[in-house]
Design an enzyme around this catalytic site. Structure first.
Site, PDB file in Angstrom:
ATOM      1  NE  ARG A  49       0.181   1.405   3.348  1.00  0.00           N
ATOM      2  CZ  ARG A  49       1.089   2.318   3.604  1.00  0.00           C
ATOM      3  NH1 ARG A  49       2.380   1.982   3.727  1.00  0.00           N
ATOM      4  NH2 ARG A  49       0.808   3.587   3.729  1.00  0.00           N
ATOM      5  N   GLY A  50       0.260   2.408  -0.160  1.00  0.00           N
ATOM      6  CA  GLY A  50       1.048   3.624  -0.330  1.00  0.00           C
ATOM      7  C   GLY A  50       1.201   3.863  -1.832  1.00  0.00           C
ATOM      8  CB  ALA A  51       0.436   6.860  -3.882  1.00  0.00           C
ATOM      9  NE  ARG A  93      -6.229   0.622  -1.849  1.00  0.00           N
ATOM     10  CZ  ARG A  93      -5.585   1.206  -0.833  1.00  0.00           C
ATOM     11  NH1 ARG A  93      -4.291   0.995  -0.660  1.00  0.00           N
ATOM     12  NH2 ARG A  93      -6.217   1.993   0.015  1.00  0.00           N
ATOM     13  CD  GLN A 200      -3.080   2.705   6.688  1.00  0.00           C
ATOM     14  OE1 GLN A 200      -3.687   3.052   7.696  1.00  0.00           O
ATOM     15  NE2 GLN A 200      -3.683   2.557   5.520  1.00  0.00           N
ATOM     16  CG  ASP A 241      -3.088   7.964  -1.439  1.00  0.00           C
ATOM     17  OD1 ASP A 241      -3.046   8.499  -0.321  1.00  0.00           O
ATOM     18  OD2 ASP A 241      -2.689   6.808  -1.666  1.00  0.00           O
ATOM     19  CG  ASN A 251      -2.367  11.456   2.492  1.00  0.00           C
ATOM     20  OD1 ASN A 251      -1.808  10.575   1.835  1.00  0.00           O
ATOM     21  ND2 ASN A 251      -2.048  11.680   3.749  1.00  0.00           N
TER      22      ASN A 251
END
Ligand code: MRU
Length: 349
Positions: A49-51, A93, A200, A241, A251
């Site tokens: 995860r995380g852009a 996503r 997170q 994001d 975000n």
């Protein structure tokens, strides 16, 4: 030295291995992936995860699919099947634009190779995925150097979610700025919002900072205003994001609240993000697709349920912070103070 040793993903024996971020910090495990569909599932279920990390994983997803198809498919079938792989990855996503940015880049490379044999195409795509991964670390380091100048020695910096090495190919965006400031000799301490509901901040940011001995204090999301009102926060840094053309920032859910609080208390609110997170095709934050995730993330965590059966739940995973609340945007091309459409566009020239 504050040097990120976390390898979010790696190419190992013809497969993509990714740290399972769902089980950190209790367990440190890699999961191996060998197809577009399996990588898409890894993205959807938040193994990765995380852009920027999602973008890197998607690039490898394309390469893995091409490598899988190449031995037994040629010409039209190879093209058709690989297109399906692209589509499956694009559906994983919706909010982080880096996913679509990486897929578009892989498609351009594929097209530019012309009529090569599938195996050669697959190798070309794998080379590009490696390049996207390596480039992300370089970009984060450049961002870190620009952003570090904004932090004073002894700064107490609040961050939300995890925009660290785990959310990228390494070093991180928001946490990259903090790492670079520490490398430059500044004493920085981090206040990590827990980041409900996926935690997170509590699970990943706290872990990353502790790995490197950067002082970190964990708070629940609702405590940020109190600490600000007591003068215990000097700056806020978050990742993003997707950033619209006018500078509005999508975000992790809860970021907007932090930005409003920061403005109320006269605390600078910084966003650190690479150019690949800026979506010039979307005019303002209102047009950014916001993912809604499963209710189970809100009524409990993992095996534990704490809300009554049958209660209605909302679970938007992101929110939008209007550009007017952003003190500066930190990119690999430099710092944009009070971002607006013209200043953002100038970054691409
Ligand atoms: O749902 P997640 O964990 O993928 O959301 C991540 C974030 O919101 C990060 O802040 C953002 O992707 C920036 S990561 C460098």
């Amino acid at each position: 030295m504050a040097n990120s040793m976390v390898e979010t993903m790696r190419w190992q024996n013809g497969k993509l291995e990714m740290i399972d971020q769902r089980v950190l910090p209790a367990r440190f495990e890699f999961i191996a992936y060998d197809s577009a569909a399996s990588v898409a599932e890894g993205i959807r279920s938040m193994v990765v995860r995380g852009a920027p990390a999602i973008g890197c994983a998607a690039a490898y997803g394309v390469a893995l699919e091409a490598l899988k198809l190449a031995p037994s498919n040629s010409g039209e079938t190879f093209t058709k099947q690989l297109e399906i792989g692209f589509e499956i990855l694009a559906q994983s996503r919706p909010t982080a634009v880096n996913l679509f940015w990486a897929l578009a880049r892989m498609r351009r490379v594929w097209q530019a190779m012309g009529a090569l044999e599938p195996l050669q195409l697959a190798q070309g795509l794998l080379k590009e995925a490696h390049e996207i991964l390596a480039e992300d670390v370089r970009i984060n380091r450049a961002m870190g150097e620009h952003g570090a100048l904004l932090l004073k020695n002894q700064a107490r910096v609040l961050t939300h979610c995890n925009a660290g090495a785990l959310a990228t190919a390494g070093h991180g965006t928001a946490l990259g700025v903090i790492r670079s400031a520490v490398e430059a000799g500044k004493r920085i301490s981090v206040i990590a919002d827990e980041t409900r509901p996926f935690l997170q901040g509590a699970r990943l940011t706290a872990w990353e900072m502790m790995q490197e001995g950067i002082p970190v204090t964990l708070i629940t999301d609702g405590m940020a205003g109190h600490l600000m009102s007591r003068g215990e926060i000097d700056a806020v840094i978050v990742g993003a994001d997707r950033i619209a053309a006018n500078g509005d920032v999508a975000n992790k859910i809860g970021t907007y609240m932090v930005a409003v609080l920061a403005q109320r208390h006269g605390i600078p609110f910084y966003v650190a993000a690479p150019l690949s997170t800026i979506d010039l095709a979307i005019k303002s934050g209102a047009g950014i697709p916001i993912e809604e995730r499963d209710a189970s993330e809100v009524f409990g965590f993992q095996e534990k349920r704490w809300a009554p059966e049958g209660v209605a739940v909302r679970n938007p995973a992101f929110d939008v912070t209007p550009a007017e609340l952003v003190t500066a945007l930190i990119t690999e091309r430099g710092v944009v103070h009070e971002p607006n459409e013209a200043r953002i566009l100038a970054l691409f020239r």
